[in-house]
Design a protein around this motif. Structure first.
Motif, PDB file in Angstrom:
ATOM      1  N   THR A 132      35.150  11.406 -10.974  1.00 59.77           N
ATOM      2  CA  THR A 132      34.451  12.605 -10.575  1.00 59.77           C
ATOM      3  C   THR A 132      34.335  13.573 -11.744  1.00 59.77           C
ATOM      4  O   THR A 132      35.278  13.790 -12.477  1.00 59.77           O
TER       5      THR A 132
ATOM      6  N   CYS B 250      41.315  20.323  -2.603  1.00 60.43           N
ATOM      7  CA  CYS B 250      40.402  20.157  -1.479  1.00 60.43           C
ATOM      8  C   CYS B 250      41.217  19.963  -0.206  1.00 60.43           C
ATOM      9  O   CYS B 250      42.047  19.052  -0.123  1.00 60.43           O
TER      10      CYS B 250
ATOM     11  N   ARG C 296      36.725  23.274   0.456  1.00 61.26           N
ATOM     12  CA  ARG C 296      36.610  22.522  -0.790  1.00 61.26           C
ATOM     13  C   ARG C 296      37.570  23.012  -1.866  1.00 61.26           C
ATOM     14  O   ARG C 296      38.162  22.214  -2.587  1.00 61.26           O
TER      15      ARG C 296
ATOM     16  N   GLN D 289      38.944  13.723  -4.367  1.00 60.22           N
ATOM     17  CA  GLN D 289      38.178  14.594  -3.507  1.00 60.22           C
ATOM     18  C   GLN D 289      36.937  13.881  -2.961  1.00 60.22           C
ATOM     19  O   GLN D 289      36.149  13.308  -3.713  1.00 60.22           O
ATOM     20  N   PRO D 290      36.762  13.906  -1.641  1.00 62.56           N
ATOM     21  CA  PRO D 290      35.590  13.248  -1.036  1.00 62.56           C
ATOM     22  C   PRO D 290      34.309  14.039  -1.305  1.00 62.56           C
ATOM     23  O   PRO D 290      34.339  15.243  -1.537  1.00 62.56           O
ATOM     24  N   LYS D 291      33.193  13.337  -1.271  1.00 64.84           N
ATOM     25  CA  LYS D 291      31.904  13.999  -1.495  1.00 64.84           C
ATOM     26  C   LYS D 291      31.573  14.955  -0.361  1.00 64.84           C
ATOM     27  O   LYS D 291      31.006  16.020  -0.568  1.00 64.84           O
ATOM     28  N   GLU D 292      31.928  14.560   0.860  1.00 60.26           N
ATOM     29  CA  GLU D 292      31.699  15.413   2.013  1.00 60.26           C
ATOM     30  C   GLU D 292      33.032  15.694   2.683  1.00 60.26           C
ATOM     31  O   GLU D 292      33.893  14.817   2.776  1.00 60.26           O
ATOM     32  N   LEU D 293      33.206  16.917   3.165  1.00 62.17           N
ATOM     33  CA  LEU D 293      34.467  17.285   3.798  1.00 62.17           C
ATOM     34  C   LEU D 293      34.642  16.544   5.120  1.00 62.17           C
ATOM     35  O   LEU D 293      33.762  16.623   5.991  1.00 62.17           O
ATOM     36  N   PRO D 294      35.741  15.819   5.279  1.00 60.95           N
ATOM     37  CA  PRO D 294      35.984  15.081   6.520  1.00 60.95           C
ATOM     38  C   PRO D 294      36.573  15.995   7.595  1.00 60.95           C
ATOM     39  O   PRO D 294      37.017  17.110   7.321  1.00 60.95           O
ATOM     40  N   GLN D 295      36.608  15.492   8.802  1.00 58.99           N
ATOM     41  CA  GLN D 295      37.196  16.228   9.909  1.00 58.99           C
ATOM     42  C   GLN D 295      38.660  15.858  10.126  1.00 58.99           C
ATOM     43  O   GLN D 295      39.429  16.649  10.673  1.00 58.99           O
TER      44      GLN D 295
END
Length: 391
Positions: free
Chosen positions: A2, A68, A73, A230-236
């Motif tokens: 990243t 994150c 984020r 760190q994921p590209k989209e924030l998970p739940q």
């Protein structure tokens, strides 16, 4: 890897913040702090956490940047944040396996099928616990899912029982990502009444260390957990991020403070807060290069060794030239033979030297921008920390 992109304004703001914080750091830790501050400021990683000790006493602790979190984020990184330890989990799990060995429940050189009867065929009959703990079993990879449930664990056992060896056990080493410590843990479970691995680790290690954050289960929902890498989209949910759930080789979570306690146990001769958890003999064997003869023989013949200096769980510095793994594990430039430690992917390292009592745990809240940068960052931190701690 990243890339953490920064605008010129953001870079100037981070650099200014680093300059403001530096004077608050004790003089002998100034270089360590400025080095890490600089790497965070230029975007090598979004954040980092370090704890360093000498002879069991913390000498320095600091956090820089952000991490994150679920739903956010860039949260400020603090000492209370729980991190995935990834393969540092191997040092944790190996310590528990060694405890079972010292209690006479298992033997290092007994075939694994002694404890797991279905672990046979395909060349696996010769595999021992010693092979599993030294990445020499010949079963380096397998498609294993999460094992935090009993159903998932049993499914992984079946997959491992069906594997064929890729080489003669003991003839070479090659990193076993999830497989080696998983099978070793299953052997210990079989002789321990089938208790879950988390329960065994809690009873034997986490509770005696007072390491409340260490767990092979997912951390409690109220705990601040770093989503790393760190994921590209924030998970739940955390389940949407971590696929190594429950794995003895890569599924442990904890704070840097509690991860350091594992190193302290090893540095203090197997004793923690007056309670002996590891016998001197068990600890000495764990910290002995298991393939020393093979390594020395290859070097004497002018050949590159096909074994690395693994102990029973930790990677050791050992005698002679450095091995390839030393770069990645963060002690490339250190020469004390007893130095040991483990890394967790490209975000976590724990390093300790029995000769000086020096130890550190260093974690980043994201993957560095390249593998070369990972090596430079880790060794840069270790070199500066050990210099500050003294010899």
């Amino acid at each position: 890897m990243t890339q953490y992109h920064l605008t010129r304004r953001e870079l100037l703001q981070r650099t200014a913040a680093a300059a403001m914080i530096a004077p608050m750091v004790p003089e002998r830790w100034r270089e360590v702090s400025q080095f890490i501050e600089g790497e965070v400021a230029v975007g090598t990683v979004p954040g980092a956490s370090l704890i360093a000790s000498r002879k069991g006493k913390v000498q320095f602790q600091g956090q820089w940047g952000t991490y994150c979190a679920l739903g956010r984020r860039s949260a400020p990184l603090g000492s209370e944040v729980v991190h995935p330890l990834f393969s540092y989990s191997k040092l944790v799990s190996a310590t528990v396996v060694v405890m079972a060995r010292q209690d006479g429940l298992v033997e290092y050189d007994a075939p694994v099928k002694t404890y797991i009867p279905e672990f046979t065929g395909g060349g696996k009959e010769a595999i021992t616990l010693r092979h599993l703990l030294t990445h020499s079993a010949g079963i380096p990879t397998a498609e294993l899912g999460p094992v935090e449930t009993e159903e998932g664990w049993k499914s992984a056992v079946k997959i491992m029982a069906d594997l064929k060896t890729a080489w003669e056990p003991g003839s070479r080493t090659q990193y076993h990502g999830l497989t080696g410590l998983f099978v070793a843990a299953e052997a210990v479970r079989r002789v321990s009444g089938g208790k879950p691995w988390q329960q065994l680790c809690h009873e034997r290690l986490f509770e005696p260390l007072g390491a409340r954050s260490l767990t092979f289960d997912l951390p409690a929902k109220r705990a601040p957990v770093a989503l790393t890498p760190q994921p590209k989209e924030l998970p739940q949910r955390l389940e949407d991020v971590y696929q190594f759930r429950g794995h003895p080789a890569g599924g442990c979570f904890g704070t840097v403070t509690d991860a350091l306690k594992v190193l302290h146990l090893h540095l203090n001769g197997g004793v923690y807060r007056g309670k002996r958890l590891l016998t001197p003999a068990a600890l000495a064997e764990m910290h002995t290069v298991q393939y020393r003869r093979e390594i020395e023989k290859a070097r004497a013949a002018g050949q590159r060794p096909v074994h690395e200096p693994w102990g029973l769980g930790p990677l050791l510095r050992g005698e002679g030239p450095k091995a390839g793994g030393h770069d990645w594990f963060g002690f490339r430039d250190q020469t004390s033979p007893g130095i040991f430690g483990h890394a967790g992917i490209d975000t976590f390292i724990g390093v300790a030297d029995p000769a000086t009592g020096n130890a550190l745990v260093f974690v980043t809240s994201g993957s560095p921008i390249s593998s070369e940068k990972t090596v430079a960052l880790r060794n840069g931190v270790t070199n500066r920390v050990f210099a500050a701690l003294g010899t």
